[in-house]
Scaffold this motif. Structure first.
Motif, mmCIF file in Angstrom:
data_model
loop_
_atom_site.group_PDB
_atom_site.id
_atom_site.type_symbol
_atom_site.label_atom_id
_atom_site.label_comp_id
_atom_site.label_asym_id
_atom_site.label_seq_id
_atom_site.Cartn_x
_atom_site.Cartn_y
_atom_site.Cartn_z
ATOM 1 N N MET A 1 0.848 -1.205 0.000
ATOM 2 C CA MET A 1 0.000 0.000 0.000
ATOM 3 C C MET A 1 0.879 1.248 0.000
ATOM 4 O O MET A 1 1.860 1.323 0.723
ATOM 5 C CB MET A 1 -0.907 0.002 1.230
ATOM 6 N N SER A 2 0.563 2.199 -0.856
ATOM 7 C CA SER A 2 1.363 3.417 -0.951
ATOM 8 C C SER A 2 1.157 4.294 0.278
ATOM 9 O O SER A 2 0.109 4.267 0.921
ATOM 10 C CB SER A 2 0.987 4.203 -2.208
ATOM 11 N N ARG A 3 2.173 5.069 0.582
ATOM 12 C CA ARG A 3 2.123 5.988 1.716
ATOM 13 C C ARG A 3 2.058 7.424 1.185
ATOM 14 O O ARG A 3 3.011 8.188 1.305
ATOM 15 C CB ARG A 3 3.340 5.780 2.617
ATOM 16 N N VAL A 4 0.920 7.750 0.578
ATOM 17 C CA VAL A 4 0.722 9.072 -0.014
ATOM 18 C C VAL A 4 -0.408 9.764 0.734
ATOM 19 O O VAL A 4 -1.500 9.205 0.881
ATOM 20 C CB VAL A 4 0.382 8.964 -1.520
ATOM 21 N N ASN A 5 -0.131 10.957 1.226
ATOM 22 C CA ASN A 5 -1.151 11.692 1.969
ATOM 23 C C ASN A 5 -1.347 13.081 1.383
ATOM 24 O O ASN A 5 -0.568 13.542 0.539
ATOM 25 C CB ASN A 5 -0.793 11.778 3.454
ATOM 26 N N SER A 265 11.023 5.354 4.021
ATOM 27 C CA SER A 265 9.813 4.550 4.211
ATOM 28 C C SER A 265 8.678 5.344 4.839
ATOM 29 O O SER A 265 7.706 4.766 5.320
ATOM 30 C CB SER A 265 10.129 3.329 5.088
ATOM 31 N N GLY A 266 8.816 6.678 4.850
ATOM 32 C CA GLY A 266 7.787 7.521 5.437
ATOM 33 C C GLY A 266 6.724 7.911 4.418
ATOM 34 O O GLY A 266 6.653 7.372 3.307
ATOM 35 N N TYR A 267 5.913 8.869 4.808
ATOM 36 C CA TYR A 267 4.829 9.348 3.953
ATOM 37 C C TYR A 267 5.343 10.391 2.965
ATOM 38 O O TYR A 267 6.301 11.126 3.236
ATOM 39 C CB TYR A 267 3.709 9.941 4.792
ATOM 40 N N GLU A 293 2.150 7.777 -6.761
ATOM 41 C CA GLU A 293 1.894 6.348 -6.541
ATOM 42 C C GLU A 293 2.626 5.499 -7.579
ATOM 43 O O GLU A 293 3.235 4.474 -7.236
ATOM 44 C CB GLU A 293 0.392 6.085 -6.570
ATOM 45 N N GLU A 294 2.593 5.936 -8.848
ATOM 46 C CA GLU A 294 3.261 5.174 -9.914
ATOM 47 C C GLU A 294 4.779 5.231 -9.767
ATOM 48 O O GLU A 294 5.462 4.218 -9.954
ATOM 49 C CB GLU A 294 2.823 5.702 -11.279
ATOM 50 N N MET A 295 5.318 6.403 -9.423
ATOM 51 C CA MET A 295 6.763 6.524 -9.245
ATOM 52 C C MET A 295 7.241 5.722 -8.038
ATOM 53 O O MET A 295 8.328 5.134 -8.064
ATOM 54 C CB MET A 295 7.138 7.994 -9.090
ATOM 55 N N GLY A 300 10.297 1.123 -6.229
ATOM 56 C CA GLY A 300 10.306 0.184 -5.133
ATOM 57 C C GLY A 300 10.170 0.781 -3.758
ATOM 58 O O GLY A 300 10.631 0.201 -2.768
ATOM 59 N N LEU A 301 9.500 1.956 -3.650
ATOM 60 C CA LEU A 301 9.281 2.547 -2.331
ATOM 61 C C LEU A 301 8.123 1.868 -1.616
ATOM 62 O O LEU A 301 8.005 1.951 -0.392
ATOM 63 C CB LEU A 301 9.029 4.058 -2.448
ATOM 64 N N TRP A 302 7.214 1.236 -2.370
ATOM 65 C CA TRP A 302 6.115 0.455 -1.775
ATOM 66 C C TRP A 302 5.678 -0.635 -2.728
ATOM 67 O O TRP A 302 6.133 -0.717 -3.843
ATOM 68 C CB TRP A 302 4.921 1.323 -1.408
#
Length: 302
Positions: A1-5, A265-267, A293-295, A300-302
Motif C-alpha cells: 500500500m502506498s504511503r501518499v497523503n 519509508s515515510g509518507y 503512486e506510480e513513481m 520500489g518505495l512500496w
C-alpha cells in the motif's frame, strides 16, 4: 500500500489561511473524496489552536469515520522565534499544546517552521498573511541585527521543541522554505547537526528546494536518513509555485532513486496548491497523487 497523503496546502488554497474549524471538516471530506487514506493537519496561531482543542474529539472521530489517518500535525507559531523571551515562552507553550493534540490524533510527527528572520521586509514579506508563490522580496538589515545571536536562539528553540516532541513520542520535522531562516538543505543540515536530537529531522520539500535552485538529488545525499517526511510539488525552477509533479522541470526519476537509496519509508505528501491553480485544484491533486503512486511503485518505495 502506498504511503501518499494530502498536505494542508490543499485546505489553505481552497479555504484560506488558516481554515476555520468548519472548513477543516470540509477539507477532511475533500481528502476522502479524492481517494486519500491519510492527511496532515496544521495549527496556525492561538485562535486556531483553541478552536482545534475545543473540537478535537469530534474532529478526530470525523476523520476516523472517513477512513483517514493523521500523519502530521504542524505547529505554526511565529512567537517561537520572537526577540522577546516571554513571547518565545508563550510560543513554546503553544507548541507543547499542539504536540499534545498530535498524540490525541495518533499522528507520527509534528512540524514547525524557522520563519523569516527579524529583518525589515520592504513591501512584501513571505507567508505573512496567506500562501503566495512567485513573489519578489526586498529587505533591509537593521543596524542592531546579529545573525549569530539569532541563529543561537533558533537552535535553542528548535532543541526545546524537539525535546517536547520526544516527550510526546513524536518526531519533529522542519522544512527549508524560500525566504525563511532555513531556506536550503545546507542550512537544514547545520540546524540538524546543532540541535542533535534523534527525533529531529528534515522535510524534503521539492517545490521549495527547486525554486531555490537546489539539485534535489544532491539535497537528498546531504540530508540522507534525516529526511523523515516528503512534500511533493513541481515548478519551473524559478518561482516557488507548487504544481503537480510533471508540470515543471524537476527530474523525478532522480528524486525517487535518491529516496530509494536511503531507504525512505515515510509518507509522501501531495503539496500542490496556491492561487495560480486554485480553479483546477482537484485535478492537479489527482494528477499528483497518481504520479507519486506510480513513481513509488516504479522505484520500489512500496
Amino acid at each position: 500500500m502506498s504511503r501518499v497523503n494530502l498536505a494542508w496546502l490543499y485546505a489553505i488554497t481552497k479555504y484560506g489561511y488558516p481554515p476555520s474549524i468548519g472548513d477543516m471538516y470540509k477539507a477532511v471530506d475533500d481528502a476522502a473524496r479524492l481517494g486519500f487514506k491519510a492527511i496532515e493537519l496544521e495549527v496556525f496561531g492561538e485562535k486556531n489552536l483553541v478552536e482545534v482543542e475545543e473540537h478535537k474529539k469530534v474532529l478526530r472521530d470525523y476523520i476516523e469515520s472517513k477512513g483517514l489517518k493523521v500523519v502530521n500535525v504542524a505547529a505554526i507559531f511565529p512567537e517561537l522565534l520572537s526577540a522577546d523571551e516571554r513571547t518565545r515562552e508563550r510560543g513554546l507553550e503553544y507548541f507543547r499544546r499542539t504536540a499534545k493534540l498530535a498524540t490525541y490524533f495518533n499522528a507520527l510527527m509534528t512540524q514547525t517552521d524557522t520563519f523569516t528572520p527579524p529583518i525589515e521586509f520592504i513591501e512584501r514579506k513571505p507567508y505573512s498573511t496567506t500562501i503566495a508563490f512567485g513573489e519578489r522580496y526586498r529587505v533591509r538589515i537593521p543596524a542592531n541585527f546579529s545573525w549569530r545571536s539569532f541563529w543561537k536562539m533558533l537552535v535553542d528553540v528548535m532543541k526545546r521543541c524537539a525535546l517536547i516532541a520526544k516527550d510526546h513520542g513524536l518526531l519533529l520535522a522542519v522544512e527549508p522554505r524560500v525566504g525563511e531562516t532555513v531556506s536550503n538543505s545546507d542550512a537544514m543540515l547545520r540546524l540538524l547537526d546543532e540541535v542533535n536530537e534523534d527525533n529531529f529531522g528534515a522535510v524534503l520539500d521539492t517545490g521549495h528546494l527547486h525554486a531555490a535552485k537546489e539539485l534535489i538529488p544532491l539535497s537528498i545525499e546531504k540530508l540522507g536518513n534525516k529526511i523523515i517526511y516528503v512534500h511533493i510539488s513541481d515548478n519551473d525552477g524559478r518561482d516557488n509555485y507548487h504544481w503537480a509533479p510533471g508540470k515543471g522541470t524537476i527530474d523525478w526519476d532522480s528524486v525517487f532513486e535518491g529516496l530509494k537509496k536511503y531507504g525512505y519509508s515515510g509518507y509522501i505528501a501531495i503539496d500542490v496548491g496556491g492561487p495560480d491553480i486554485k480553479d483546477r485544484l482537484d485535478d492537479e491533486v489527482l494528477i499528483a497523487k497518481k504520479f507519486v503512486e506510480e513513481m513509488g511503485r516504479k522505484h520500489g518505495l512500496w
